[in-house]
Scaffold this motif. Sequence first.
Motif, mmCIF file in Angstrom:
data_model
loop_
_atom_site.group_PDB
_atom_site.id
_atom_site.type_symbol
_atom_site.label_atom_id
_atom_site.label_comp_id
_atom_site.label_asym_id
_atom_site.label_seq_id
_atom_site.Cartn_x
_atom_site.Cartn_y
_atom_site.Cartn_z
ATOM 1 N N GLN A 273 0.830 -1.206 0.000
ATOM 2 C CA GLN A 273 0.000 0.000 0.000
ATOM 3 C C GLN A 273 0.866 1.258 0.000
ATOM 4 O OE1 GLN A 273 -3.077 -0.067 3.027
ATOM 5 N NE2 GLN A 273 -3.333 -2.298 2.770
ATOM 6 N N ALA A 274 1.958 1.227 0.790
ATOM 7 C CA ALA A 274 2.841 2.399 0.840
ATOM 8 C C ALA A 274 3.479 2.656 -0.519
ATOM 9 C CB ALA A 274 3.925 2.195 1.905
ATOM 10 N N GLY A 275 3.959 1.603 -1.173
ATOM 11 C CA GLY A 275 4.591 1.775 -2.474
ATOM 12 C C GLY A 275 3.604 2.203 -3.539
ATOM 13 N N PHE A 276 2.411 1.574 -3.555
ATOM 14 C CA PHE A 276 1.444 1.857 -4.597
ATOM 15 C C PHE A 276 0.866 3.258 -4.451
ATOM 16 C CE2 PHE A 276 -2.870 1.815 -6.305
ATOM 17 C CZ PHE A 276 -2.646 1.354 -7.591
ATOM 18 N N PHE A 277 0.299 3.545 -3.236
ATOM 19 C CA PHE A 277 -0.329 4.859 -3.042
ATOM 20 C C PHE A 277 0.710 5.971 -2.939
ATOM 21 C CE2 PHE A 277 -3.703 2.024 -1.285
ATOM 22 C CZ PHE A 277 -4.663 2.287 -2.254
ATOM 23 N N GLY A 278 1.899 5.657 -2.358
ATOM 24 C CA GLY A 278 2.956 6.671 -2.269
ATOM 25 C C GLY A 278 3.427 7.106 -3.646
ATOM 26 N N GLY A 279 3.619 6.130 -4.546
ATOM 27 C CA GLY A 279 4.023 6.462 -5.910
ATOM 28 C C GLY A 279 2.960 7.278 -6.622
ATOM 29 N N LEU A 280 1.666 6.922 -6.367
ATOM 30 C CA LEU A 280 0.571 7.666 -6.984
ATOM 31 C C LEU A 280 0.592 9.125 -6.541
ATOM 32 C CD1 LEU A 280 -2.195 7.873 -8.475
ATOM 33 C CD2 LEU A 280 -3.255 7.179 -6.306
ATOM 34 N N LEU A 281 0.677 9.346 -5.218
ATOM 35 C CA LEU A 281 0.609 10.719 -4.690
ATOM 36 C C LEU A 281 1.852 11.522 -5.069
ATOM 37 C CD1 LEU A 281 -0.997 10.012 -1.205
ATOM 38 C CD2 LEU A 281 -2.118 10.821 -3.302
ATOM 39 N N ALA A 282 3.008 10.856 -5.122
ATOM 40 C CA ALA A 282 4.224 11.560 -5.540
ATOM 41 C C ALA A 282 4.081 12.055 -6.981
ATOM 42 C CB ALA A 282 5.434 10.642 -5.402
ATOM 43 N N THR A 283 3.553 11.181 -7.859
ATOM 44 C CA THR A 283 3.331 11.578 -9.247
ATOM 45 C C THR A 283 2.317 12.707 -9.328
ATOM 46 O OG1 THR A 283 3.789 9.310 -9.946
ATOM 47 C CG2 THR A 283 2.664 10.738 -11.529
ATOM 48 N N CYS A 284 1.274 12.614 -8.480
ATOM 49 C CA CYS A 284 0.242 13.646 -8.465
ATOM 50 C C CYS A 284 0.849 15.003 -8.024
ATOM 51 C CB CYS A 284 -0.878 13.235 -7.529
ATOM 52 S SG CYS A 284 -2.326 14.321 -7.588
ATOM 53 N N ALA A 285 1.764 14.968 -7.042
ATOM 54 C CA ALA A 285 2.416 16.203 -6.594
ATOM 55 C C ALA A 285 3.231 16.826 -7.719
ATOM 56 C CB ALA A 285 3.301 15.899 -5.385
#
Length: 835
Positions: free
Chosen positions: A85-97
């Motif tokens: 979850q950390a890798g999947f959602f973290g990567g998503l939010l980082a890209t969104c930022a």
Amino acid sequence: MRPSPVERSPEIWRTACQEIAARAQGGAILYPVLVAFLGLGADLHRKAPASFLAIVTLTTLVGAGRLILIRRFEILYDRSPRLWQAGFFGGLLATCAVIGGLLYALVAGQGLAAFPLFAMTVSVGLAAMAIVVYSYSLTVVWIYILLLAVPLLAALSRSAERYPGLWISWGIAASILYILWAARQQHQERWAGLVTRHELAQDYRQIFENAHDPILVLRPEDEQVLNVNRRACEVYGFSREEFLRISLISVSENPVRGQQQIKRTLESGAYNNFETVQFRKDGSRMFLEVNASTIEYEGRPAILSINRDVTERRRAEELRLAKEAAERTAEAKTRFLANMSHEIRTPMAGVVGLSDLLRTTDLNERQSEYARLIQSSAVSLLRVIDDILDFSKIEAGKLTFEDLSFDLRATITEAVDLLRLGAMEKGTSLELHLGESLPGWVRGDPGRLRQVLMNLLGNAVKFTEGGSVAVRGTATADGQVHLRVKDTGIGIPFEVQGRLFELFSQGDSSTSRRFGGTGLGLAISKRIVEAMGGELGFESVPGEGSTFWITLPLERSQPPAVATPPTAHPVRPRRILTAEDNPINQLVITEHLKAWGHDVLAVSNGLEALEALETGEFDLVLMDCQMPHLDGYEATQRIRQISGPAGRLPIIALTAHAIREELDKCLAVGMNDHITKPFRGEVLKRKIERWLGSDPNALEETAGGLPEPAPEEVTLDERQLESLRAIGRESDSGPQFMARLLERFESQPYLDELRGALERGDRAALKARAHALKGSSAFMGAARLPRLCVQLELLASEGTPEECRCQIDRIEAEHRKVLAELAAEARASRRARTI
């Protein structure tokens, strides 16, 4: 409404993350492209090329990482859910930022130009897509939207076009609030649907696990097992872990056919039912009835296979088919033996008859001895034939027994006396000792008992040279009859004693050569005794002799009342028609009849017999059953259709078939009596005296040519009547018992049903109703009526409608007699109880 703790269980969260991952594959590829597109729009490739390259590279790596997390979800998530979850959602939010920062740079630098407006539209689309894809996690959705909206609003606030930017900012802010509200609604609906599906899945899993039949989920392309239930593990013998590592191809007897069935299932999409053979873990074969269908399993096509183990049913079916085949074989063998018996008896009748005639002529001592030996050999051969026929009846389960009252002591004495001469010729003494405890009159089958005794005595005399044979009869403590036959003969070797009662068994091959015999006698005797409810055993010491013993539960009975013998009517010479196709038998019969003073006309078939009856007058017909052109059965039926005295002549059947079914058939077609070939002259003489020794006009008074019952054939059986009287004495109905029983019997529409079935041509119903009347009338004590019903049963299968109608007439006449005598019995019962 927040999800309950049950709804947030790890199992449901896994399902939610799996669905998010399945929907996020497109975004993982799209986001790096969007970053590059916005960077180019903000002119970063010129202003800061190194930073632009780093951002694009970083977002591409993050997208690739998210794709790995998506594609290997089952392995990576199950290994560490939090890390996934950390890798999947973290990567998503980082890209969104990153996307939010690029939007800020684009709008702040270019204002509300065409490209920034297009970028703002894209951001709204991304927010809407986030609601669809990530609404299971409301926190991720809010952060995602804020990361896009805040930079965009900040850029608009710094825009040179302040007032238009302000209105757009308010519009964006309103849109963000609506999107957040929509995300919350979507979040609740998604979780509610997920929980419902989870509950249903739990129910289905419970059904899956507790199903009585094995259930397997397979990958179509290679039949790899993806899931199995508990019952499958039990039936196949594999553990769940072993099952998930194998393909059904490895346990299929015909893998090619299995793949064909998989293909057929995929093509139809519906249930595909078929049978197959697979192997258990231990290598044993099992027959399976398979119901296969296509399903979606964890997001991909699969085969759901419900397998029913029908091994026992198939084995039972195979046993049933084998049993039916064996029964057909046994029936064919029985028919073969019966036919062979007939074919052998026919010429043997000539041998016995001619030797009988020969001995009545003037012979010297040597010729007389030869004639005696011929007759003795013929009788021995007939005994072998009878053994073979009994053997066929035993195998077919058709060995029949009579239930008569007979003199036990006289039966035993008769058997001993018949073998006394043969024993004397061998120098063997034959002794008989009947104890006082042995009853006189008993009920049973005297003929079968005599057959067993003759076999045991015959063996004892055969295997005893110059010694002694002793027969003893006593009663056991529990009242059973116990007979022992002891000899001082050669005895039985120990090594063959265990198989002595097997069919075709003798001591050794030299026994048959030295003493003769088929090896059937003891086996048949044992089966006869056991069928009569008794036991047969033996004790033997080689070289010292043998003792065979019989124990039988024979019910005691009273001797019949001594009746005054009727006045004898000598048989005056009569005219007799003989229909016999065998010239030897024809000669024997003709010579016997002429010797007794009768006038004889001999013909060779049924047609000639009919022609003779049309042109001449006769007092009796001797009718062979099997003749060319027209057999005796058909000829008899045609004779019974003749009006006048010729149609009522007594007809005696001459048959080489000794089985009960054939004898019943003779009576059913209208014959009055029968003689089994070969026969001795005195047997033929007694039969003729029976039918011609009384007033010749008496036979003409009977309807249809059938005589009234013989003196011993009364309308009601006194034994059964006494049994019914005893029931009446013990029942609450008392004197009304017989009347009520008669009323119920009389109320049954047997005769109407018989005639109705005949009119409809319903042979099965006719046979069934005749069978029903037979049973009911026998219970009521009828003596002759059940036999008439048996004859109708036979006619229902083979007779003409006219024959059946005549037989029903006879049944109706006898039925009236039975009702009349039962009514008299009921009245007598009431009077006796009143007195």
